[in-house]
Design a protein around this motif. Structure first.
Motif, mmCIF file in Angstrom:
data_model
loop_
_atom_site.group_PDB
_atom_site.id
_atom_site.type_symbol
_atom_site.label_atom_id
_atom_site.label_comp_id
_atom_site.label_asym_id
_atom_site.label_seq_id
_atom_site.Cartn_x
_atom_site.Cartn_y
_atom_site.Cartn_z
ATOM 1 N N ASN A 239 22.834 16.700 22.055
ATOM 2 C CA ASN A 239 21.700 17.530 21.659
ATOM 3 C C ASN A 239 22.065 19.011 21.707
ATOM 4 O O ASN A 239 21.734 19.787 20.803
ATOM 5 C CB ASN A 239 20.508 17.247 22.585
ATOM 6 C CG ASN A 239 19.291 18.094 22.231
ATOM 7 O OD1 ASN A 239 18.711 17.968 21.152
ATOM 8 N ND2 ASN A 239 18.904 18.975 23.143
ATOM 9 N N GLN A 240 22.803 19.387 22.755
ATOM 10 C CA GLN A 240 23.190 20.787 22.947
ATOM 11 C C GLN A 240 24.111 21.294 21.836
ATOM 12 O O GLN A 240 23.949 22.408 21.335
ATOM 13 C CB GLN A 240 23.873 20.925 24.311
ATOM 14 C CG GLN A 240 23.982 22.337 24.822
ATOM 15 C CD GLN A 240 24.633 22.368 26.195
ATOM 16 O OE1 GLN A 240 25.743 21.873 26.394
ATOM 17 N NE2 GLN A 240 23.936 22.942 27.163
ATOM 18 N N GLN B 250 24.278 20.467 18.813
ATOM 19 C CA GLN B 250 23.582 20.679 17.540
ATOM 20 C C GLN B 250 22.568 21.817 17.614
ATOM 21 O O GLN B 250 22.550 22.692 16.743
ATOM 22 C CB GLN B 250 22.847 19.398 17.128
ATOM 23 C CG GLN B 250 23.747 18.213 16.862
ATOM 24 C CD GLN B 250 22.931 16.937 16.680
ATOM 25 O OE1 GLN B 250 22.458 16.645 15.581
ATOM 26 N NE2 GLN B 250 22.743 16.190 17.747
ATOM 27 N N ASN B 251 21.739 21.793 18.651
ATOM 28 C CA ASN B 251 20.591 22.690 18.699
ATOM 29 C C ASN B 251 20.852 24.031 19.370
ATOM 30 O O ASN B 251 20.110 24.995 19.145
ATOM 31 C CB ASN B 251 19.419 21.990 19.390
ATOM 32 C CG ASN B 251 19.010 20.718 18.669
ATOM 33 O OD1 ASN B 251 18.981 20.689 17.440
ATOM 34 N ND2 ASN B 251 18.702 19.661 19.414
ATOM 35 N N ILE C 45 19.260 8.224 16.164
ATOM 36 C CA ILE C 45 20.523 8.924 15.888
ATOM 37 C C ILE C 45 21.199 8.344 14.648
ATOM 38 O O ILE C 45 21.762 9.081 13.829
ATOM 39 C CB ILE C 45 21.461 8.842 17.126
ATOM 40 C CG1 ILE C 45 20.873 9.678 18.270
ATOM 41 C CG2 ILE C 45 22.871 9.315 16.782
ATOM 42 C CD1 ILE C 45 21.615 9.522 19.589
ATOM 43 N N LYS D 80 16.301 5.440 20.740
ATOM 44 C CA LYS D 80 17.074 6.679 20.583
ATOM 45 C C LYS D 80 18.314 6.426 19.719
ATOM 46 O O LYS D 80 18.670 7.258 18.865
ATOM 47 C CB LYS D 80 17.491 7.208 21.965
ATOM 48 C CG LYS D 80 18.251 8.537 21.920
ATOM 49 C CD LYS D 80 17.380 9.669 21.388
ATOM 50 C CE LYS D 80 18.106 10.996 21.409
ATOM 51 N NZ LYS D 80 17.304 12.092 20.813
ATOM 52 N N ALA E 96 27.735 8.940 20.459
ATOM 53 C CA ALA E 96 26.326 9.092 20.852
ATOM 54 C C ALA E 96 25.582 7.756 20.799
ATOM 55 O O ALA E 96 24.811 7.411 21.702
ATOM 56 C CB ALA E 96 25.650 10.110 19.941
ATOM 57 N N LEU F 92 24.296 12.250 25.954
ATOM 58 C CA LEU F 92 23.232 12.540 24.988
ATOM 59 C C LEU F 92 22.731 13.975 25.131
ATOM 60 O O LEU F 92 22.345 14.604 24.139
ATOM 61 C CB LEU F 92 22.079 11.556 25.171
ATOM 62 C CG LEU F 92 22.426 10.100 24.816
ATOM 63 C CD1 LEU F 92 21.291 9.161 25.201
ATOM 64 C CD2 LEU F 92 22.747 9.966 23.332
ATOM 65 N N ALA F 93 22.752 14.503 26.375
ATOM 66 C CA ALA F 93 22.354 15.898 26.581
ATOM 67 C C ALA F 93 23.329 16.836 25.858
ATOM 68 O O ALA F 93 22.922 17.816 25.218
ATOM 69 C CB ALA F 93 22.312 16.224 28.071
ATOM 70 N N CYS G 131 23.919 5.449 23.892
ATOM 71 C CA CYS G 131 22.572 4.860 23.882
ATOM 72 C C CYS G 131 22.628 3.384 24.258
ATOM 73 O O CYS G 131 21.746 2.866 24.965
ATOM 74 C CB CYS G 131 21.938 5.020 22.511
ATOM 75 S SG CYS G 131 21.519 6.715 22.073
#
Length: 424
Positions: free
Chosen positions: A268-269, A271-272, A302, A298, A286, A264-265, A290
């Motif tokens: 996030n990475q 995308q952001n 998503i 979460k 993803a 999940l980290a 979860c």
């Protein structure tokens, strides 16, 4: 030109086809015919090549048959070039049976037509037919070997043969290319053949393909499937450029190897920080992560993100994954309500996910509801695990009379429990 010749038309048709202007090349053919010019074998071969293009593959089948009919009516001499074009057109439109008829009429079967036939047979699962064509191909090249390796690498039942062909081609002094490595790495992944995979990577590192995104992404996926997540991450971190496939392989690898938080980290990475757009498979990985981490909210977030922020329509795999997410957390009623809210008819994977969750939490009544829906869809017994899952759930609850009823139903429908297997 006041009156373009057939040769001029052919050159221009070939030029448009080569540069991907398929519709323009077909329009030129129509102009040619309307001017009372008769297409020759070269013209027909160009039309067939155009009809096999991805741009018009939906109508390629009709064009291929129509062109073949026109060839017969026009008494055009069918040489090897035209025959090969016909074979390729029929194969790409899914008519391997027609392709074989043309192929059998060829006096000299070149490696290009043989490769087309092998690829067509492999796509339809006709492995023995593909093997027969391969053995009869006298002059082989890297491409025809690749067709065999790629075909074998699609199934765990034949992946070992892919490795044998890979070894055989090198003994005959054919050097693997990028397509070869991509297919053989896939075969190693299916077989969990770690040592062979390492040897393939060793060979790959000596080539110019080693630093391409395609090869490095394939290695990430291979090591992840081996359970060698640290090796996968090492390859991933050393990649100078990453695309959605490399990110997805790494995310999915962490999720399936017991580290959902890292998955999940990374999600996030990507995308952001790196602004890489996830695809359907990324979201599946993803959401699955979860589920393994018990992060229901979460996972729901998503799932909504996929629809609202990225405008992606969920596939049945995503729905099944969401049911598994809710079910693992014991939220079985929510899982059932979620299934009822699906706009399409839920498939067997969705109901099977609920059956499995009911088994975990011992909910006999919910398991019966889910299993009955699954039985309606899979009357052929293709989901024998559902019968076994319901039977085990009833057994855990001490409902032995009902267990006997399920076993009797399995006998009546000739449904057998899948046998266990091992590589050892």
């Amino acid at each position: 030109m006041p009156q373009p010749t057939l040769t001029a038309y052919n050159y221009l048709i070939a030029g448009y086809t080569k540069h991907g202007e398929v519709r323009e090349s077909l329009n030129l053919v129509r102009r040619l015919v309307s001017c009372n010019e008769k297409p020759d074998g070269y013209t027909f071969s160009m039309i067939l090549k155009a009809s096999s293009s991805d741009q018009i593959i939906s109508i390629g089948r009709a064009i291929g048959k129509e062109v073949h009919a026109q060839i017969v009516k026009s008494y055009v001499v069918v040489d090897d070039v035209l025959s090969t074009a016909l074979v390729d057109s029929y194969v790409k439109s899914g008519r391997v049976d027609y392709a074989r008829r043309v192929f059998d009429l060829m006096i000299e079967k070149d490696v290009v037509s043989s490769t087309s036939m092998i690829s067509g047979y492999m796509r339809q699962g006709c492995v023995e037919n593909a093997e027969h064509v391969f053995k009869k191909t006298i002059k082989k090249d890297v491409v025809v070997f690749n067709a065999m390796i790629e075909g074998y690498s699609k199934s765990v039942d034949t992946a070992n043969k892919a490795i044998k062909v890979y070894i055989s081609m090198q003994r005959l002094d054919f050097k693997p290319n990028m397509s070869t490595f991509a297919s053989i790495i896939g075969a190693c992944s299916l077989l969990s053949a770690f040592e062979v995979g390492q040897q393939v990577q060793g060979q790959l590192m000596k080539t110019n393909f080693a630093t391409t995104i395609k090869m490095e992404s394939a290695l990430v996926d291979m090591y992840s499937k081996f359970g060698r997540i640290e090796d996968a991450r090492k390859v991933f971190d050393e990649m100078p450029v990453k695309n959605v496939f490399s990110w997805t392989s790494m995310i999915d690898g962490y999720g399936k190897n017991g580290d959902p938080s890292e998955a999940l980290a990374l999600f996030n990475q990507m995308q952001n920080v790196y602004h890489v757009r996830p695809n359907h498979v990324t979201f599946l990985g993803a959401i699955s992560a979860c589920g393994h981490a018990g992060l229901v909210d979460k996972g729901l977030e998503i799932f909504e993100m996929m629809k609202k922020d990225y405008g992606m329509k969920p596939h049945m795999e995503h729905y099944a994954c969401m049911v598994d997410l809710l079910g693992r957390a014991g939220r079985l009623n929510e899982a059932l309500q979620f299934i009822m809210s699906i706009s399409e008819k839920p498939n067997s994977d969705v109901w099977a996910a609920l059956v499995n969750s009911c088994r975990i939490h011992g909910d006999v009544e919910m398991a019966s509801i889910a299993a009955n829906e699954l039985f309606k869809i899979s009357k052929d017994g293709s989901r024998s695990g559902a019968y076994v899952g319901l039977s085990n759930t009833l057994a855990d609850a001490g409902r032995w009379d009902s267990v006997s009823d399920i076993r009797e139903l399995m006998k009546t429908r000739n449904i057998l429990k899948n046998m266990g297997s091992s590589w050892f």
